[in-house]
Scaffold this active site. Sequence first.
Site, PDB file in Angstrom:
ATOM      1  N   SER A 129       0.788  -1.090  -0.167  1.00  9.13           N
ATOM      2  CA  SER A 129      -0.541   0.248   0.132  1.00  9.13           C
ATOM      3  C   SER A 129       0.498   1.345   0.124  1.00  9.13           C
ATOM      4  CB  SER A 129      -0.518   0.566   1.082  1.00  9.13           C
ATOM      5  OG  SER A 129      -1.698   1.314   1.297  1.00  9.13           O
ATOM      6  N   TYR A 145      -1.589  -0.707  10.290  1.00 10.61           N
ATOM      7  CA  TYR A 145      -1.382  -1.079   8.974  1.00 10.61           C
ATOM      8  C   TYR A 145      -0.624  -0.325   8.213  1.00 10.61           C
ATOM      9  CZ  TYR A 145      -3.482  -1.487   3.849  1.00 10.61           C
ATOM     10  OH  TYR A 145      -3.691  -1.548   2.603  1.00 10.61           O
TER      11      TYR A 145
END
Length: 257
Positions: free
Chosen positions: A154, A167
């Site tokens: 990501s 995350y």
Amino acid sequence: MSEARNGALGPYGLAGRVAVITGGSSGIGAATARRLAELGATVAIGYNAGRDRAEALAAELPGSGHMPLHMPMADSAALRAAAAEVEAKLGRADVLVNSAGTTRAVRHADLDALDDETFDRILVTNVRGPYSTIRAFAPLLRRGGDAVVVNISSLAAINGLGSSIAYCASKAALDTMGLSLARVLAPEIRVITVSPAAVDTEFVPGRGRDAVLNAAAATPLKVICQPDDVALAVVAAVTHLRLSTGTTLLVDGGRHL
């Protein structure tokens, strides 16, 4: 792959090759399964709780031999069993796509809301899980001599902006782990990271479509990233980027700029 080096221009075929996709029953994983199957690969669709989705996807993919495969990221023994099942049923593995992941939306400023249990679950699923999967499949991947591991990361790994601090940290760890593994798994296995920004899926619990639209509007290209956009980047990593390993492909509409 090796035969592809002598191929003509255009997408290289994957006939006779086997691709294993964690988190393959939905979202980016499912889109990747469709793209790789279209190129002729036999696909093992990894799932945790989504067996019905994995079975349905296997049945609709072009070609034959596709199979659902139980691959819970927190269970290393189950991942080793999955590798043994692929070897027994399909005989080889040439592509491994680590698409499985988890998160929970927690405001970065609310440190107390990100409890230990949530932090640990995200790290185990997003970091140890891919590592354990690669470790389990490495002997099978090495055997072919020209394999590819693609880790779905990501943009949050780079800019620290994501659904939660845990995350972001997990994806940064995945990126760095990819560098280390690219060194030690070469020359038989390439390791490439594909990093999207916000993707139009239901991956982040509670994130509505408006949030995805707003994220796309903030990018130079102003295009909503679909799962298939990420899948196409995976295909490029597998079939065309012959001399790329230990590198990251951003699929973010220019959000990093």
